[in-house]
Structure formats: structure tokens, C-alpha cells
Design a protein around this motif. Structure first.
Motif, PDB file in Angstrom:
ATOM      1  N   VAL A 252       0.888  -1.167   0.000  1.00  0.00           N
ATOM      2  CA  VAL A 252       0.000   0.000   0.000  1.00  0.00           C
ATOM      3  C   VAL A 252       0.925   1.217   0.000  1.00  0.00           C
ATOM      4  O   VAL A 252       1.899   1.255   0.760  1.00  0.00           O
ATOM      5  N   SER A 253       0.635   2.202  -0.849  1.00  0.00           N
ATOM      6  CA  SER A 253       1.492   3.390  -0.919  1.00  0.00           C
ATOM      7  C   SER A 253       0.646   4.652  -0.781  1.00  0.00           C
ATOM      8  O   SER A 253      -0.351   4.808  -1.495  1.00  0.00           O
ATOM      9  N   ILE A 254       1.037   5.533   0.132  1.00  0.00           N
ATOM     10  CA  ILE A 254       0.301   6.789   0.342  1.00  0.00           C
ATOM     11  C   ILE A 254       1.305   7.937   0.439  1.00  0.00           C
ATOM     12  O   ILE A 254       2.268   7.862   1.215  1.00  0.00           O
ATOM     13  N   ALA A 255       1.079   8.990  -0.366  1.00  0.00           N
ATOM     14  CA  ALA A 255       1.921  10.189  -0.268  1.00  0.00           C
ATOM     15  C   ALA A 255       1.022  11.401  -0.093  1.00  0.00           C
ATOM     16  O   ALA A 255      -0.136  11.402  -0.531  1.00  0.00           O
ATOM     17  N   PHE A 256       1.559  12.433   0.545  1.00  0.00           N
ATOM     18  CA  PHE A 256       0.802  13.681   0.701  1.00  0.00           C
ATOM     19  C   PHE A 256       1.594  14.805   0.045  1.00  0.00           C
ATOM     20  O   PHE A 256       2.771  15.017   0.342  1.00  0.00           O
ATOM     21  N   VAL A 257       0.903  15.512  -0.862  1.00  0.00           N
ATOM     22  CA  VAL A 257       1.542  16.558  -1.663  1.00  0.00           C
ATOM     23  C   VAL A 257       0.841  17.878  -1.369  1.00  0.00           C
ATOM     24  O   VAL A 257      -0.389  17.938  -1.350  1.00  0.00           O
TER      25      VAL A 257
ATOM     26  N   ASN B 276       3.060   6.380 -13.121  1.00  0.00           N
ATOM     27  CA  ASN B 276       2.066   7.310 -12.570  1.00  0.00           C
ATOM     28  C   ASN B 276       2.436   7.715 -11.144  1.00  0.00           C
ATOM     29  O   ASN B 276       3.139   6.987 -10.433  1.00  0.00           O
ATOM     30  N   ALA B 277       1.887   8.871 -10.750  1.00  0.00           N
ATOM     31  CA  ALA B 277       2.254   9.452  -9.452  1.00  0.00           C
ATOM     32  C   ALA B 277       1.940   8.510  -8.295  1.00  0.00           C
ATOM     33  O   ALA B 277       2.705   8.438  -7.324  1.00  0.00           O
ATOM     34  N   TRP B 278       0.815   7.772  -8.381  1.00  0.00           N
ATOM     35  CA  TRP B 278       0.461   6.900  -7.245  1.00  0.00           C
ATOM     36  C   TRP B 278       1.482   5.787  -7.059  1.00  0.00           C
ATOM     37  O   TRP B 278       1.658   5.286  -5.960  1.00  0.00           O
ATOM     38  N   ASP B 279       2.157   5.398  -8.135  1.00  0.00           N
ATOM     39  CA  ASP B 279       3.154   4.327  -8.022  1.00  0.00           C
ATOM     40  C   ASP B 279       4.434   4.797  -7.338  1.00  0.00           C
ATOM     41  O   ASP B 279       5.162   3.972  -6.781  1.00  0.00           O
ATOM     42  N   CYS B 280       4.756   6.079  -7.435  1.00  0.00           N
ATOM     43  CA  CYS B 280       6.149   6.448  -7.120  1.00  0.00           C
ATOM     44  C   CYS B 280       6.353   7.571  -6.109  1.00  0.00           C
ATOM     45  O   CYS B 280       7.476   7.753  -5.648  1.00  0.00           O
ATOM     46  N   LEU B 281       5.307   8.352  -5.745  1.00  0.00           N
ATOM     47  CA  LEU B 281       5.610   9.559  -4.942  1.00  0.00           C
ATOM     48  C   LEU B 281       6.107   9.249  -3.533  1.00  0.00           C
ATOM     49  O   LEU B 281       7.036   9.896  -3.043  1.00  0.00           O
ATOM     50  N   ALA B 282       5.495   8.275  -2.865  1.00  0.00           N
ATOM     51  CA  ALA B 282       5.962   7.952  -1.510  1.00  0.00           C
ATOM     52  C   ALA B 282       7.411   7.456  -1.587  1.00  0.00           C
ATOM     53  O   ALA B 282       8.276   7.878  -0.808  1.00  0.00           O
TER      54      ALA B 282
END
Ligand code: IPD
Ligand code: CA
Length: 277
Positions: free
Chosen positions: A114-119, A220-226
Motif C-alpha cells: 500500500v502506498s500513500i503520499a501527501f503533496v 504514474n504518481a500513485w506508483d512512485c511519490l511515496a
């Protein structure tokens, strides 16, 4: 409401901390749901396909809905960008991949997260990944370093290419011939090239010194930002992924241990961020 949002005033330290704490809790609860799904996959539950080699299970949507609903309740003004349920863009944005490495998850291989990032205003403030099958949680906050299960991690000190291990990801979004060219160039450098089918974990593994670089020509951003924040906070070097429309439509990604970053950048034709960060 999905045009590019204007900038907003920055959150204060307490507001960021509250969100970071919430994120840690969500990684754990979402990971438990994903793990329930993983047990079903081990028992042979059905898998569907979104496109060629692009798998989906019932649990991708279930985990994302769990995260989305809890965030909407706790931080109703924040936006959301998820792999499965779409986008509600806002200057403060939660970027979520409910299960990265779905191809592994679906075949009961314990390499997914599970990957979660906050921008905020196109800058990643914190992010984390949780692989419930190995009980490993990565977390990073900008300026505060990166950890696995609470212990600080660092990118590898690798300098010799004939000892380096590089992961290359690919998808049908880019023509095979381009990937084959980059693969050949990485092999010509003398690196070992592998693919374990979770871009998110591959980037976290560079941060953790388990791998020396990760490259993919479109992600895509959801794959890599965290992972990207983890990698930077752990001393790895990256490209400027969020340049241009990266957050909205994706970009190439490169993260690498500092000692081999220039060589891998040349081999993949993905320029490093300038100034380096
Ligand atoms: C994919 C994985 C894969 C990467 C692809 C992603 P999914 O995400 O991260 O390693 O190469 O670009 O789309 O389908 O496992 O969530
Ligand atoms: Ca993904």
C-alpha cells in the motif's frame, strides 16, 4: 473540479504532523485489508484484467475505498488521487496506490505494498509504504529522513557498476523497443538488471540500500511519490519527477544510489534533477 488547482497557503507544522500520523494509521489498517485479500489469493480467488498484463483484484478497489473514505472524513478539504477510484484534485493532495505490485498480489507472491503520499502545492511532504506480507513499513517526512519499521535507512554506497543491481520497470504505455534499448545499455554498463513488478517497492528498496537504482520510462504518481520522498530522504538521487504535468499524467522516474546515478542516468536517458535532490 478536476482542472489544475491554484496554490494554497501552506499547512503549519501541527497540521502536517496530524496528517502524517493519520497516514501511518491508514497504512496499517489498509495493509490489514490487503492481507485479508492476499490470503484469498493464496486460496485461488479470481483475478481480472484491465488491459494487457494489467491485473486487478476485488481488493484493489476495496483497499482504496477504505483509504479514501477515512481521509474524506478526517480532512474533507484535501484532494485525492488514487489508482482505482480516480481524482479530485486540490492543492493538498493524497496520492494513493492501494496495492502496488498487483501482478504479484494476484499470484500470491508477497511483494506488494500500500502506498500513500501527501503533496502540498506540488511538493511531497510525507509518504509511506506498507508491505503487510513482510510486515515492513517505510515512512519519510521531508527534512526528517526515511525509516523502515522506525529505523533510519540509507541508499547504498555502491560505486562499481559491475557490482550494481538495477531494477527496470516497464508497461505497455511505452513501446517495447525503447525499453529493450535501455535494457541493453544497462547490461552494457555491467549492471545486473531485474524486475520484481512493484515500482513503489523498487524505489523504496533503493532508499533502503537493497537495490542501487530504479528506472521506468513512464510511471504514474500513485506508483512512485511515496518512494521518491523516501529515496531523497535516504540520500539517493532522483530525476525531477514532478516537473511539468508529472502529478497529473505521469513522467519517467529514476532514483539511484549517488555513486552510480550519473551512469544510470546516461544509460536510461532520464536526466537527474538539477540541482541534484
Ligand atoms: C505497476 C507496477 C509496475 C510498474 C507499472 C505500474 P500496479 O502498478 O508498479 O512495477 O512497472 O508501471 O503500473 O499495476 O502493480 O499497481
Ligand atoms: Ca500501481
Amino acid at each position: 473540479m478536476n482542472e489544475r488547482p491554484a496554490l494554497s497557503p501552506e499547512l503549519n507544522r501541527d497540521e502536517i504532523e496530524a496528517r502524517a500520523q493519520f497516514c501511518r494509521g491508514l497504512l496499517a489498517s489498509a495493509g490489514s485489508i490487503a492481507m485479508e485479500g492476499f490470503r484469498q489469493m493464496e486460496a485461488g480467488a479470481p483475478i481480472e484484467i484491465k488491459g494487457p498484463q494489467d491485473f486487478i483484484t476485488e481488493y484493489d478497489a476495496r483497499v482504496e475505498t477504505h483509504i479514501r473514505e477515512h481521509l474524506a472524513e478526517a480532512f474533507p478539504g484535501d484532494g485525492f488521487l488514487g489508482e482505482e477510484t480516480g481524482a479530485q484534485f486540490a492543492p493538498r493532495l493524497w496520492v494513493v496506490d492501494p496495492i502496488d505490485g498487483t501482478a504479484n498480489f494476484a499470484r500470491a507472491i508477497p511483494h506488494f505494498a500500500v502506498s500513500i503520499a501527501f503533496v502540498e502545492n506540488n511538493r511531497i511532504l510525507f509518504g509511506g509504504l506498507h508491505n503487510p506480507a513482510l510486515d515492513e513499513t517505510y515512512f519519510a517526512q521531508v527534512g526528517k529522513g526515511a525509516c523502515r519499521n522506525g529505523r533510519p535507512i540509507r541508499a547504498a554506497a555502491t560505486k562499481q557498476l559491475d557490482r550494481a543491481s538495477v531494477e527496470l520497470g516497464w508497461s505497455s504505455r511505452i513501446d517495447n523497443t525503447v525499453y529493450l534499448d535501455r535494457l541493453a545499455r544497462l547490461l552494457d554498463l555491467g549492471t545486473n538488471v531485474r524486475r520484481a513488478s512493484s515500482g513503489a517497492l523498487a524505489i523504496a528498496y533503493v532508499a533502503d540500500g537493497r537495490s542501487d537504482a530504479y528506472a521506468e520510462l513512464h510511471i504514474n504518481a500513485w506508483d512512485c511519490l511515496a518512494g521518491l520522498l523516501l529515496a531523497r530522504e535516504a540520500g539517493a538521487i532522483a530525476n525531477d519527477y514532478l516537473a511539468g504535468e508529472g502529478l497529473y499524467t505521469g513522467n519517467p522516474i529514476l532514483v539511484a544510489a549517488p555513486g552510480i546515478a550519473d551512469a544510470v542516468s546516461r544509460a536510461t536517458s532520464i536526466p537527474l534533477a538539477s540541482p541534484l535532490r
